[in-house]
Design a protein around this motif. Structure first.
Motif, PDB file in Angstrom:
ATOM      1  N   LEU A 160       0.829  -1.211   0.000  1.00  0.00           N
ATOM      2  CA  LEU A 160       0.000   0.000   0.000  1.00  0.00           C
ATOM      3  C   LEU A 160       0.857   1.253   0.000  1.00  0.00           C
ATOM      4  O   LEU A 160       0.766   2.088  -0.907  1.00  0.00           O
ATOM      5  CB  LEU A 160      -0.930   0.000   1.214  1.00  0.00           C
ATOM      6  CG  LEU A 160      -1.772   1.269   1.410  1.00  0.00           C
ATOM      7  CD1 LEU A 160      -2.755   1.436   0.255  1.00  0.00           C
ATOM      8  CD2 LEU A 160      -2.508   1.236   2.741  1.00  0.00           C
ATOM      9  N   LEU A 161       1.685   1.397   1.043  1.00  0.00           N
ATOM     10  CA  LEU A 161       2.471   2.620   1.187  1.00  0.00           C
ATOM     11  C   LEU A 161       3.589   2.696   0.149  1.00  0.00           C
ATOM     12  O   LEU A 161       3.852   3.762  -0.422  1.00  0.00           O
ATOM     13  CB  LEU A 161       3.055   2.684   2.599  1.00  0.00           C
ATOM     14  CG  LEU A 161       2.012   2.777   3.721  1.00  0.00           C
ATOM     15  CD1 LEU A 161       2.685   2.674   5.084  1.00  0.00           C
ATOM     16  CD2 LEU A 161       1.228   4.072   3.625  1.00  0.00           C
ATOM     17  N   GLY A 162       4.231   1.557  -0.091  1.00  0.00           N
ATOM     18  CA  GLY A 162       5.285   1.546  -1.102  1.00  0.00           C
ATOM     19  C   GLY A 162       4.730   1.797  -2.486  1.00  0.00           C
ATOM     20  O   GLY A 162       5.331   2.512  -3.296  1.00  0.00           O
ATOM     21  N   GLY A 163       3.544   1.216  -2.775  1.00  0.00           N
ATOM     22  CA  GLY A 163       2.914   1.451  -4.069  1.00  0.00           C
ATOM     23  C   GLY A 163       2.552   2.908  -4.258  1.00  0.00           C
ATOM     24  O   GLY A 163       2.773   3.489  -5.336  1.00  0.00           O
ATOM     25  N   ALA A 164       1.970   3.511  -3.214  1.00  0.00           N
ATOM     26  CA  ALA A 164       1.631   4.934  -3.281  1.00  0.00           C
ATOM     27  C   ALA A 164       2.888   5.780  -3.452  1.00  0.00           C
ATOM     28  O   ALA A 164       2.894   6.782  -4.180  1.00  0.00           O
ATOM     29  CB  ALA A 164       0.873   5.353  -2.029  1.00  0.00           C
ATOM     30  N   GLY A 165       3.971   5.377  -2.784  1.00  0.00           N
ATOM     31  CA  GLY A 165       5.235   6.098  -2.907  1.00  0.00           C
ATOM     32  C   GLY A 165       5.785   6.043  -4.326  1.00  0.00           C
ATOM     33  O   GLY A 165       6.273   7.050  -4.852  1.00  0.00           O
ATOM     34  N   MET A 166       5.677   4.865  -4.961  1.00  0.00           N
ATOM     35  CA  MET A 166       6.161   4.731  -6.335  1.00  0.00           C
ATOM     36  C   MET A 166       5.347   5.601  -7.297  1.00  0.00           C
ATOM     37  O   MET A 166       5.892   6.198  -8.234  1.00  0.00           O
ATOM     38  CB  MET A 166       6.096   3.264  -6.766  1.00  0.00           C
ATOM     39  CG  MET A 166       7.057   2.361  -6.017  1.00  0.00           C
ATOM     40  SD  MET A 166       8.795   2.794  -6.271  1.00  0.00           S
ATOM     41  CE  MET A 166       8.991   2.377  -7.998  1.00  0.00           C
ATOM     42  N   THR A 172       7.498  13.437  -1.145  1.00  0.00           N
ATOM     43  CA  THR A 172       6.346  12.690  -0.648  1.00  0.00           C
ATOM     44  C   THR A 172       6.449  11.212  -1.017  1.00  0.00           C
ATOM     45  O   THR A 172       6.179  10.326  -0.200  1.00  0.00           O
ATOM     46  CB  THR A 172       5.029  13.271  -1.210  1.00  0.00           C
ATOM     47  OG1 THR A 172       4.909  14.634  -0.824  1.00  0.00           O
ATOM     48  CG2 THR A 172       3.829  12.487  -0.703  1.00  0.00           C
ATOM     49  N   GLY A 173       6.875  10.949  -2.258  1.00  0.00           N
ATOM     50  CA  GLY A 173       7.041   9.564  -2.694  1.00  0.00           C
ATOM     51  C   GLY A 173       8.078   8.829  -1.873  1.00  0.00           C
ATOM     52  O   GLY A 173       7.874   7.677  -1.468  1.00  0.00           O
ATOM     53  N   LEU A 174       9.208   9.475  -1.603  1.00  0.00           N
ATOM     54  CA  LEU A 174      10.250   8.859  -0.787  1.00  0.00           C
ATOM     55  C   LEU A 174       9.764   8.594   0.639  1.00  0.00           C
ATOM     56  O   LEU A 174      10.026   7.539   1.217  1.00  0.00           O
ATOM     57  CB  LEU A 174      11.487   9.755  -0.759  1.00  0.00           C
ATOM     58  CG  LEU A 174      12.295   9.820  -2.071  1.00  0.00           C
ATOM     59  CD1 LEU A 174      13.388  10.881  -1.961  1.00  0.00           C
ATOM     60  CD2 LEU A 174      12.915   8.456  -2.371  1.00  0.00           C
ATOM     61  N   GLN A 175       9.033   9.561   1.208  1.00  0.00           N
ATOM     62  CA  GLN A 175       8.510   9.389   2.571  1.00  0.00           C
ATOM     63  C   GLN A 175       7.526   8.227   2.643  1.00  0.00           C
ATOM     64  O   GLN A 175       7.564   7.428   3.582  1.00  0.00           O
ATOM     65  CB  GLN A 175       7.839  10.681   3.032  1.00  0.00           C
ATOM     66  CG  GLN A 175       8.815  11.802   3.357  1.00  0.00           C
ATOM     67  CD  GLN A 175       8.116  13.061   3.812  1.00  0.00           C
ATOM     68  OE1 GLN A 175       7.006  13.353   3.375  1.00  0.00           O
ATOM     69  NE2 GLN A 175       8.760  13.824   4.675  1.00  0.00           N
ATOM     70  N   LEU A 176       6.631   8.131   1.663  1.00  0.00           N
ATOM     71  CA  LEU A 176       5.664   7.026   1.646  1.00  0.00           C
ATOM     72  C   LEU A 176       6.374   5.684   1.508  1.00  0.00           C
ATOM     73  O   LEU A 176       6.028   4.709   2.189  1.00  0.00           O
ATOM     74  CB  LEU A 176       4.666   7.216   0.503  1.00  0.00           C
ATOM     75  CG  LEU A 176       3.589   8.274   0.718  1.00  0.00           C
ATOM     76  CD1 LEU A 176       2.818   8.523  -0.589  1.00  0.00           C
ATOM     77  CD2 LEU A 176       2.623   7.847   1.820  1.00  0.00           C
ATOM     78  N   PHE A 177       7.379   5.630   0.650  1.00  0.00           N
ATOM     79  CA  PHE A 177       8.086   4.361   0.441  1.00  0.00           C
ATOM     80  C   PHE A 177       8.843   3.935   1.698  1.00  0.00           C
ATOM     81  O   PHE A 177       8.786   2.769   2.108  1.00  0.00           O
ATOM     82  CB  PHE A 177       9.049   4.491  -0.739  1.00  0.00           C
ATOM     83  CG  PHE A 177       9.605   3.172  -1.197  1.00  0.00           C
ATOM     84  CD1 PHE A 177       8.858   2.360  -2.042  1.00  0.00           C
ATOM     85  CD2 PHE A 177      10.850   2.736  -0.777  1.00  0.00           C
ATOM     86  CE1 PHE A 177       9.360   1.133  -2.469  1.00  0.00           C
ATOM     87  CE2 PHE A 177      11.352   1.511  -1.196  1.00  0.00           C
ATOM     88  CZ  PHE A 177      10.615   0.704  -2.041  1.00  0.00           C
ATOM     89  N   VAL A 178       9.538   4.893   2.319  1.00  0.00           N
ATOM     90  CA  VAL A 178      10.258   4.580   3.557  1.00  0.00           C
ATOM     91  C   VAL A 178       9.284   4.202   4.669  1.00  0.00           C
ATOM     92  O   VAL A 178       9.535   3.269   5.447  1.00  0.00           O
ATOM     93  CB  VAL A 178      11.132   5.779   3.992  1.00  0.00           C
ATOM     94  CG1 VAL A 178      11.719   5.533   5.379  1.00  0.00           C
ATOM     95  CG2 VAL A 178      12.250   6.003   2.984  1.00  0.00           C
ATOM     96  N   SER A 179       8.138   4.905   4.746  1.00  0.00           N
ATOM     97  CA  SER A 179       7.111   4.556   5.739  1.00  0.00           C
ATOM     98  C   SER A 179       6.611   3.137   5.510  1.00  0.00           C
ATOM     99  O   SER A 179       6.349   2.388   6.466  1.00  0.00           O
ATOM    100  CB  SER A 179       5.936   5.534   5.661  1.00  0.00           C
ATOM    101  OG  SER A 179       6.339   6.839   5.998  1.00  0.00           O
ATOM    102  N   GLY A 180       6.479   2.752   4.257  1.00  0.00           N
ATOM    103  CA  GLY A 180       6.068   1.387   3.945  1.00  0.00           C
ATOM    104  C   GLY A 180       7.072   0.363   4.437  1.00  0.00           C
ATOM    105  O   GLY A 180       6.697  -0.674   4.994  1.00  0.00           O
TER     106      GLY A 180
END
Length: 309
Positions: free
Chosen positions: A230-236, A274-282
């Motif tokens: 979810l979070l990594g996909g949104a980050g990508m 934002t993408g990097l933050q979402l991916f790291v959060s994932g």
């Protein structure tokens, strides 16, 4: 012989506890149950505890302060000894006479859970309004196929709670949580009585907490073991958008545009960050999810004493 543990949370229900106990006791004895009645005093500030101590037989769990109905259910369920666990409200709006029919329905259809459906509710308009809104959101997000998840009157097999801790306003979504884990859930229409004593504890704050917990159940159902999806996909996705914005920004720069007067550099930086933050959060959430399955959670309440009567 049928063994039943009845769990009842109480918060400022001095006018209801004695009569409710009498009704539960009468139903259990009339049906020949081996039973126990567990009364959880959730930090009441009136004479609820005093009235509860006058009831026998009963096991009273007393909290140090008000921790909420979900914590009260969790504490009572963890103290339950018998095969079937029945939960119900302490305001006497649930009718104990429905218990035998619900147990029979559970056994007949081999369900793990049977939830009550207050088809003809005796609540005021605002309470019904919030309940109907919650049901529409619940049907959209978690699809538990329950008409009335807010009904506290439910019958469970004991094994349902072997690996479950309740928190927040999660008691409303126990059937959904159990369904996620593979348990079978049924529903029976039950009687709903008007409140004759005390004041309703339901308000907009509880409705908001319930919505937040509903989102938590949705996430748990879809992504508990794969939060990175979810979070990594949104980050990508955001990184891809940021790349497009960056390419367009470079193109404008090469064409001689004054970039200080456009929003494209800001949009590019915002999207990439934002993408990097979402991916790291994932990634972090994925690690926390793995830790969750290896270690148990701390309880969200403290028991002051347990009284056997």
């Amino acid at each position: 012989m049928t063994e039943v543990s009845v769990v009842v949370p109480l918060f400022n229900e001095e006018g209801n506890v004695a009569e409710l106990h009498r009704e539960i006791k009468k139903v259990c004895e009339a049906n020949g149950y081996v039973y126990e009645i567990i009364l959880v005093d959730d930090g009441s500030r009136d004479a609820t505890l005093k009235r509860a101590k006058e009831c026998s037989p009963a096991k009273i769990i007393r909290f140090r302060r008000n921790f909420g109905q979900t914590a009260a259910f969790d504490a009572g369920i963890k103290q339950a000894r018998y095969r079937y666990i029945v939960t119900m409200d302490g305001d006497r709006q649930n009718d104990p006479r429905d218990i035998p029919r619900m147990i029979a329905y559970l056994e007949e259809h081999d369900y793990d859970v049977v939830s009550g459906w207050r088809k003809n509710r005796k609540d005021n308009f605002s309470k019904r309004f919030f309940s109907n809104g919650a049901r529409m959101l619940r049907d959209l997000l978690i699809k538990d196929n329950i008409h009335d998840s807010g009904c506290a009157l439910k019958v469970y097999r004991r094994e349902c709670f072997e690996n479950i801790n309740l928190f927040g306003e999660m008691h409303r979504f126990i059937p959904a949580l159990l369904k996620i884990k593979g348990f079978t859930v049924g529903e029976v229409e039950v009687n709903h009585r008007p409140r004759v004593s005390g004041v309703s504890k339901y308000n907009w704050k509880r409705a908001m907490k319930g919505f937040v917990d509903m989102v938590s159940v949705w996430f748990w159902n879809k992504y508990a073991v794969r939060p990175l999806h979810l979070l990594g996909g949104a980050g990508m996705v955001m990184l891809g958008i940021g790349l497009l914005f960056s390419l367009y920004t470079i193109l404008l720069f090469l064409q001689g545009h004054n970039m200080s007067h456009t929003v494209w550099p800001l949009l590019s930086a915002f999207s990439v960050i934002t993408g990097l933050q979402l991916f790291v959060s994932g990634l972090l959430t994925d690690m926390l999810s793995k830790l969750y399955y290896e270690k148990s959670r701390d309880k969200a309440y403290i028991i002051r004493e347990i009284i056997e009567l």
